[in-house]
Enzyme design. Structure first.
Site, PDB file in Angstrom:
ATOM      1  CE  LYS A 194      -3.772  -1.022   2.174  1.00  0.00           C
ATOM      2  NZ  LYS A 194      -4.356  -1.459   3.466  1.00  0.00           N
ATOM      3  N   GLY A 208      -5.748 -10.619   8.063  1.00  0.00           N
ATOM      4  CA  GLY A 208      -5.402 -11.246   9.336  1.00  0.00           C
ATOM      5  C   GLY A 208      -4.739 -10.229  10.242  1.00  0.00           C
ATOM      6  NE  ARG A 236      -5.884   3.836   4.101  1.00  0.00           N
ATOM      7  CZ  ARG A 236      -7.043   3.537   3.514  1.00  0.00           C
ATOM      8  NH1 ARG A 236      -7.312   2.303   3.157  1.00  0.00           N
ATOM      9  NH2 ARG A 236      -7.933   4.483   3.288  1.00  0.00           N
ATOM     10  CB  SER A 290      14.225 -42.130 -15.631  1.00  0.00           C
ATOM     11  OG  SER A 290      12.984 -41.518 -15.395  1.00  0.00           O
ATOM     12  CB  CYS A 317       9.610 -40.767 -14.871  1.00  0.00           C
ATOM     13  SG  CYS A 317      10.322 -42.129 -13.953  1.00  0.00           S
ATOM     14  CG  HIS A 349      -4.093 -48.255  -8.373  1.00  0.00           C
ATOM     15  ND1 HIS A 349      -5.434 -48.183  -8.680  1.00  0.00           N
ATOM     16  CD2 HIS A 349      -3.495 -48.847  -9.431  1.00  0.00           C
ATOM     17  CE1 HIS A 349      -5.638 -48.737  -9.869  1.00  0.00           C
ATOM     18  NE2 HIS A 349      -4.467 -49.152 -10.346  1.00  0.00           N
ATOM     19  CG  MET A 402      -5.550  -2.935  13.100  1.00  0.00           C
ATOM     20  SD  MET A 402      -4.669  -1.477  13.686  1.00  0.00           S
ATOM     21  CE  MET A 402      -4.527  -0.585  12.144  1.00  0.00           C
ATOM     22  CE1 TYR A 437      12.530 -37.771 -18.944  1.00  0.00           C
ATOM     23  CE2 TYR A 437      14.730 -37.725 -19.905  1.00  0.00           C
ATOM     24  CZ  TYR A 437      13.691 -38.429 -19.314  1.00  0.00           C
ATOM     25  OH  TYR A 437      13.810 -39.763 -19.091  1.00  0.00           O
ATOM     26  NE  ARG A 497      -5.977  -4.800  -4.119  1.00  0.00           N
ATOM     27  CZ  ARG A 497      -6.596  -5.209  -3.028  1.00  0.00           C
ATOM     28  NH1 ARG A 497      -5.903  -5.483  -1.936  1.00  0.00           N
ATOM     29  NH2 ARG A 497      -7.897  -5.339  -3.016  1.00  0.00           N
TER      30      ARG A 497
END
Lengths: 886, 886
Positions: free
Chosen positions: B27, B106, B97, B773, B840, B463, B108, B860, B342
């Site tokens: 802010k 959360g 503020r 892998s 993988c 699974h 003030m 990769y 913002r």
């Protein structure tokens, strides 16, 4: 200059020495050494094992110049002996022997009498005036040469002998006369022809064929198998050497003979000469056992001079080699020749006695004494062992019915029972062997009552194995060949059925299972010489030795065996006792923290008393206590009947019990809700255990002025945040109690390193830990991804196919698991230089693993009580080897 | 010189800037920036977040000189505004503020109208000529100050209002007249007294109490919880800043008002101005929702000038910030003031459109566009999503009945069924949700037929989770709150019973389970703007993206989504089809190698066709095929009936089937006889699979001229000797076939690195491997010692207690598992510089894990088809961040 490949020895001078075993083999090196010592040895030469190495690296060919070098040495041999190879009037005969740096049955051994031909045999007959002797030597040579060098079946030669004996109506070989022997020679030659082989009449040809055969035998199946079984890695040896030695004959008549001797008694270690002598005989006759040999006194009757010379040589050899020797000798017409000397094989008892005696005699140092006794020797002295003869007998009678994993050493004989309950009852009155598919904590009392335990499943670190080793009780596990049917009260091995009450004998040192009874020798314990030797080991070693003990009894045993503290006290074993298990189960069935705390409150006084009694035994020493580790389902009964009883006891429905059991079921309990994960879910368990530990220490200090060094160990930590969480619970609980008590109690908080992640992040974990104890069982499981309970299914394949050379649950895997231990040590010490480091897995009692751990630089190992003496010795040996840069 | 703590802004000049978010908060930084841009912002100053940091590090005290600095800035503020703090004739009023670098509900939030006292309120009344306005502002301030700064319960203030309204018989706050408001002020003051507090009549005191309150709120429970839930590590932010800004009033009459605006449509991303305006109102009235706001056109009616200026400012802000903005503004007597700007929150669709549009407008680069879209945005565009309003509605109706693990994203609504078989039947005609305790390969067809899958057990890599993600199908797993009773055809959640046929809705992105139906939006797929954006990502990223696909369908989907090959083709999934499973079971039941080979011969043609159809889809791309991995018991039926059928099918006894099942039982199958261990025991399986792979490649090449790059992967290797053994089988089989075919087929042989030992000994293993892998699922399991199937029992505890900040099965554990991956890469490349490296595991599709893997430097990632677009974006973002040194 080309490389030297052949080493000559004769008349007090030798090109080789005992230090050249690597290239001359044990036999060749010692023949050279004895020659240099002035000991009478028949002259000869040794072809280096480097030739064997070359032979296999160059498609079975020899290095340039070898042929000439051998011929030159042969010529020298002819000169010193005054005989000539192939000379009918005075033929030189030689023996050709293989010999590697390590004694290795499985290779071609020996060909005697090489150099005999149709021509030279008559020369020998004339020279010796003994035609029968000459032809007997000839036919023996043809037979040996055909069998050993050319691969003609031994039995086929025997058949020819049988034919002659039958024709002549005689029974013994010795009854054959000269003509018989001559006929036999002809029959043998015909046999060669039938086999498509030729018996060479040229001694040089004989010699090269024999040399080829020795080198060829290095890679034959038996030799390769032998090296694999004895864990001699291919490539660690160059190969075999070949010794060519002029023949001497012990069978030249009554002033000749042959024998073997030991400089001390190989069975007891006592300093008395020991050996066997056979008059008018060759070495092979001693082995064949046709005649019974006399004691060495027999030699005195043949020649007092030779007798005195032999004993003189005994003294020379012992002083020179500084170890008990085992020799072979031959007397030819009253003249003594030494054919071999080597360190004598000996029993465990003898090994210890000889080592200690030799230090007292000023012959060797304490370090050397410690290196002379193997961990196996110590193990044998601590457990009953089957009498070797009796076991051989049992094998001959086909009573060896199966082989499992040798899980806990010793020997046990008893009647088979299949349930722990029955074992408990019967075990009071008669010796029993408990046979189970596998064991669980519920079987504990039955295991105590049994002489030995046999299981069909599980590995070296299965429940049965770990518990049995802890008790020092013989066990064979993972004996997959047996199929146990508890209900029928029998097990099957193939078609054989063994019923409850049948006698069974098991050997926990070899894994053998025998039908019937076998006599065993009782253990000696740690007294006398063994105690002396182990005290020397204690002076030498750097590693501390602690024990894994959960009971005052184990603690006492271990302390008696020399343990310097407890490295692993598993608290959950205390939960299985009949007076505790109800409260444990009540805790598990709790639905709220309050209920759980109520149940735990019942356990607190009992657990406190457990610790008090252990602390009392361990006065002044450290005691490492591991908080609860196994998954909770292990504490619940698995059978319906017991579950119904539990429901009744707890006043809940049977369905609720089933619900709890099923909610605790895990697919992979090893990787499940256990260790510190339990304490994080149920902090109140850690609170109770900490209270019990600290209160025990406080009360003992107040009441009996007994002090211990308490080390509280959090299991299965993989994240520093886990340790931090549990440590907070421990220190908060402990500090409050200590403050209230007004007594000064010191305690450490540390963790087991058994999850690979803990090793990798040890720098973080060490910031919260006073000590690390490597739980190498679990660390091995997770590093390899091998479940110790299931790996029996494939580990044998791995060992057989050479994919693994050792079982990683027995010997710490240096490259994989060991590398993680090293990482953990280095990372841990980097953030906490005072971190105490030990190992408490089953590897703690394994000599090779002790060496690995010593090399990494841990502070101590912890092992089951009966492994403590072994660990003391192995740790000292490791220190010595490391000092020597080995 | 002492440190600067306070930053002033007014009239086109500001000490701070947008770059100083770290110390001024979002802010404060943007107010300063707007001021510098010449945008009308009420003057004020911001106290740096460094003060907050100091405050907590120095037991709630302020740095020296702060007081003086604040007073100095206040004086300047008085000067530029021409008003004076506490001056009854022309009082300066301010808002106070909080604001951290990251928006953080959360803490003030705001106190308005600070500076009002009994004296200044009458000054304000006179100045504005509006006594009611002045007293309304005063009572609001007293209430806000008491509630927010002094902790007097909000409801107690409301009670006083109620009392007055009741007394006066009115309903709305706006109906209160000046006298009512004056009485309210007195009642509020009395309330302060009753609460033991004092309302300060000194504006300076008010200011410091408010500043204290803002800093104090940084560590209140709500703020700490918020940071924990949003994974903002404590210490990563300095704290909150405090902005003190002169008040402007939108409630000064009809030429005043207040509003919020978006520079583009936050829902669609279209370039049209969007916002809401409320005449004669303060910001809090918009939030309170008492009156319905107009569109921005309402502002035009108040002041055309202000209206035009606002849109001008929109353009200035967008050009300046180069992003869609979300602003707050107030018009006071026709004059426009900007109170905040913002980056605007936006939907997935808007995010993609705005990013692409802005590149086309030349406003941002492609890199910036790629950074503006989150992986979650892409995920949302690929799966059906519940309409937010409908879901809120369902929650209000208490239809949210449970929460499990969000295993596979998307939304599904359908009728509950409990068996895969029924799912298969009913799924053809109506939408169904398959509810199972857990799933097994036998459930596959049922899963295909269902809209979504809900399981009571299992983790993110169970699974059900893996298979569902592979299909792009919504799944919630490990929902431990539900108790499934398949037999009764129902499940219980607490007391609630849900029966077969009841409607259920599950959200696979959040894990929520709802009773009844919820409407969802269909996915958009990869077209238009998203396709453009992902192509840009492809240009940027360094990591290759492959897919985990076992079927031609999956391969096709993945290729459509941009996959550059298959990184993991699991061959065993092919074994479960109805036409194969009999042969698989026959193979398992075989007692000899010959029987086994016979059964495998039946599988060969089928498996070959599988590969052909996958290769065809993957023409010209690499396909990595993993040899059989799961333990054999997974292929056998577990229920008696099915076992009896199997006995019949195989022509063996039921007892024999039971014997096989029981012999394959394992305590910890995860660590058991699977992976390459199977192939080592049964080499003939590897032979068959190699044949199928290579023959498929040969035939495709010959018949259709289709080429692929075949990579054969050996799973679960921990020892180089394992790989060597299996590789020998593969190359021998493959090379023979290739030679015979006359076709040139290239193939690689590599291994999965999923056992910790493999990582530690990667230098050895790499000598036998063309590629690694990383199977990070198993590697995570074994590195942590967490069974993925069982960790549900404690992972939630771990996340709740902050022991873990993320689920390591979702996001790769950088410190532990990641460290092993790095070790393996370095050791592997040290002996094999050309080693190809990929991952993988399920982590291949997780953005944070992709970042870790990119940083380590693998080649990769491979992920399920529906994660491919996400991986493309995440990989590009990682490249950009790494380039920026982030």
């Amino acid at each position: 200059m080309s490389k030297k490949y052949v080493y000559f020895f004769a008349k007090g001078k030798a090109e080789g020495s005992a230090k050249m075993k690597h290239i001359l083999g044990g036999k060749g090196a010692n023949l050279a050494e004895m020659t240099s010592l002035g000991i009478p040895v028949p002259p000869g030469f040794t072809i280096s094992a480097e030739v064997c190495d070359y032979y296999y690296k160059h498609s079975n060919t020899y290095p340039e110049g070898l042929k000439e070098e051998v011929e030159k040495n042969l010529k020298e041999l002819e000169e010193v002996s005054g005989k000539k190879f192939g000379d009918p009037s005075n033929p030189l005969l030689v023996s050709v022997r293989s010999g590697a740096a390590v004694s290795m049955p499985g290779m071609m051994d020996t060909i005697l009498n090489l150099g005999l031909t149709d021509e030279t045999v008559s020369g020998l007959a004339k020279l010796t005036g003994n035609e029968r002797f000459a032809y007997d030597a000839y036919r023996r040579f043809i037979q040996m040469f055909g069998d050993v060098a050319l691969g003609i079946e031994h039995a086929k030669f025997e058949k020819e002998i049988e034919a002659i004996k039958e024709k002549r109506g005689i029974k013994l070989d010795t009854e054959m006369d000269v003509d018989d022997l001559k006929e036999l020679v002809e029959r043998y030659k015909a046999l060669y022809k039938r086999e498509g082989k030729e018996f060479p009449q040229d001694p040089m040809k004989q010699l090269w064929i024999a040399i080829d055969a020795v080198f060829g035998s290095w890679m034959n199946k038996r030799a390769v198998d032998y090296r694999r079984l004895n864990k001699i890695p291919e490539g660690s040896l160059l190969g075999t050497a070949v010794s060519v030695v002029s023949m001497v004959f012990g069978n030249m008549g009554d002033s000749s003979g042959t024998g073997v001797g030991f400089t001390r008694d190989p069975s007891t270690g006592e300093k008395r000469r020991y050996g066997e002598f056979l008059r008018n005989a060759q070495g092979e006759d001693v082995v064949a056992g046709i005649r019974t040999p006399e004691s060495l006194e027999g030699l005195k009757k043949v020649s007092e001079e030779a007798y005195n010379e032999l004993f003189n040589i005994f003294d020379v050899l012992e002083k020179h080699y500084r170890d008990m020797q085992d020799v072979e000798f031959t007397v030819e017409n009253g003249k003594l020749y030494m054919l071999q000397t080597r360190s004598a094989k000996r029993t465990a008892r003898a090994a210890v006695k000889v080592a200690v005696d030799m230090v007292n005699e000023g012959l060797i140092t304490k370090e050397e004494a410690v290196m002379r006794v193997t961990p196996d020797h110590v193990d044998q002295l601590l457990h009953p062992m089957f009498i070797l003869e009796e076991k051989k007998h049992a094998i001959e009678e086909n009573r060896l019915i199966a082989k499992g994993l040798p899980a806990s050493p010793g020997a046990a004989t008893g009647k088979v029972v299949f349930s722990a309950k029955i074992a408990e009852e019967r075990g009071k009155d008669e010796p029993i062997v408990l046979v189970r598919p596998e064991t669980s904590p519920e079987d504990l009392a039955g295991m105590v009552a049994a002489q030995g335990i046999l299981t069909a499943r599980g590995g070296r670190t299965s429940h049965a194995a770990v518990v049995a080793r802890g008790m020092g009780k013989c066990a064979v596990v993972g004996c997959e060949a047996i199929d146990v049917d508890e209900e029928k009260g029998q097990f099957k091995v193939g078609d054989l059925i063994v019923k409850e009450g049948d006698w069974l004998s098991i050997d926990g040192s070899t894994g053998e299972v025998f039908l019937g009874n076998i006599k065993a020798i009782k253990p000696e314990g740690i007294e006398g010489d063994l105690a002396t030797l182990l005290n020397w080991a204690d002076e030498i070693r750097k590693l501390g030795i602690r024990t894994n003990a959960d009971t005052p009894h184990d603690a006492r045993t271990a302390r008696k065996f020399g343990a310097e503290g407890i490295g692993l006290c598993r608290t959950e074993h205390m939960f299985f006792d009949n007076d505790r298990i109800p409260a444990v189960r009540e805790m598990i069935a709790s639905e709220t923290t309050e209920q759980r705390e109520k149940a735990l409150a019942k356990l607190l006084p009992m657990q406190k008393e457990d610790f008090k009694s252990i602390f009392r035994e361990m006065k002044d020493l450290p005691v490492t206590i591991r908080l609860i580790d196994p998954p909770l389902h292990e504490f619940l009964p698995q059978e319906e009947e017991a579950q119904r009883q539990l429901a009744k006891d707890l006043g809940i429905s049977f369905e609720r019990v089933q619900e709890i059991v099923s909610s605790l079921h895990e697919f992979n309990p090893m990787l499940g809700h256990r260790g510190c994960r339990l304490t994080i879910t149920y902090p109140e368990i850690a609170v109770m255990q900490t209270k019990a530990i600290i209160l025990a220490a406080i009360e003992l200090k107040k009441e009996e002025n007994v002090e211990v060094i308490v080390e509280i160990m959090v299991p299965l930590v993989g994240l520093v945040s886990e340790l931090k969480y549990v440590k907070n619970i421990i220190t908060k609980t402990a500090d409050e109690l200590i403050k209230k008590s007004g007594v000064d109690i010191k305690y450490l908080v540390g963790t087991m390193i058994e999850v690979p992640r803990a090793a990798v992040t040890a720098d973080q974990i060490a910031t919260e830990a006073d000590f690390f104890s490597f739980g190498t069982n679990d660390l091995t499981q997770m590093t390899f991804g091998f479940s110790r309970d299931d790996s029996g299914k494939f580990l044998n394949d791995y060992l057989e196919k050479g994919i693994l050379s050792v079982d990683p649950f027995k010997t710490l895997d240096k490259e994989g698991v060991g590398s993680l231990v090293r990482t953990a040590k280095e990372k841990g010490r980097s953030t906490n230089p005072h971190l105490e480091l030990g190992i408490c897995g089953e590897h703690g009692g394994d000599p090779d693993s002790i060496r690995t751990v010593d090399e990494i630089g841990l502070d101590y190992v912890s092992c089951s009580p009966y492994r403590v003496p072994i660990a003391r010795l192995a740790a000292a040996q490791s220190t010595i080897q490391l000092k020597q840069g080995k």
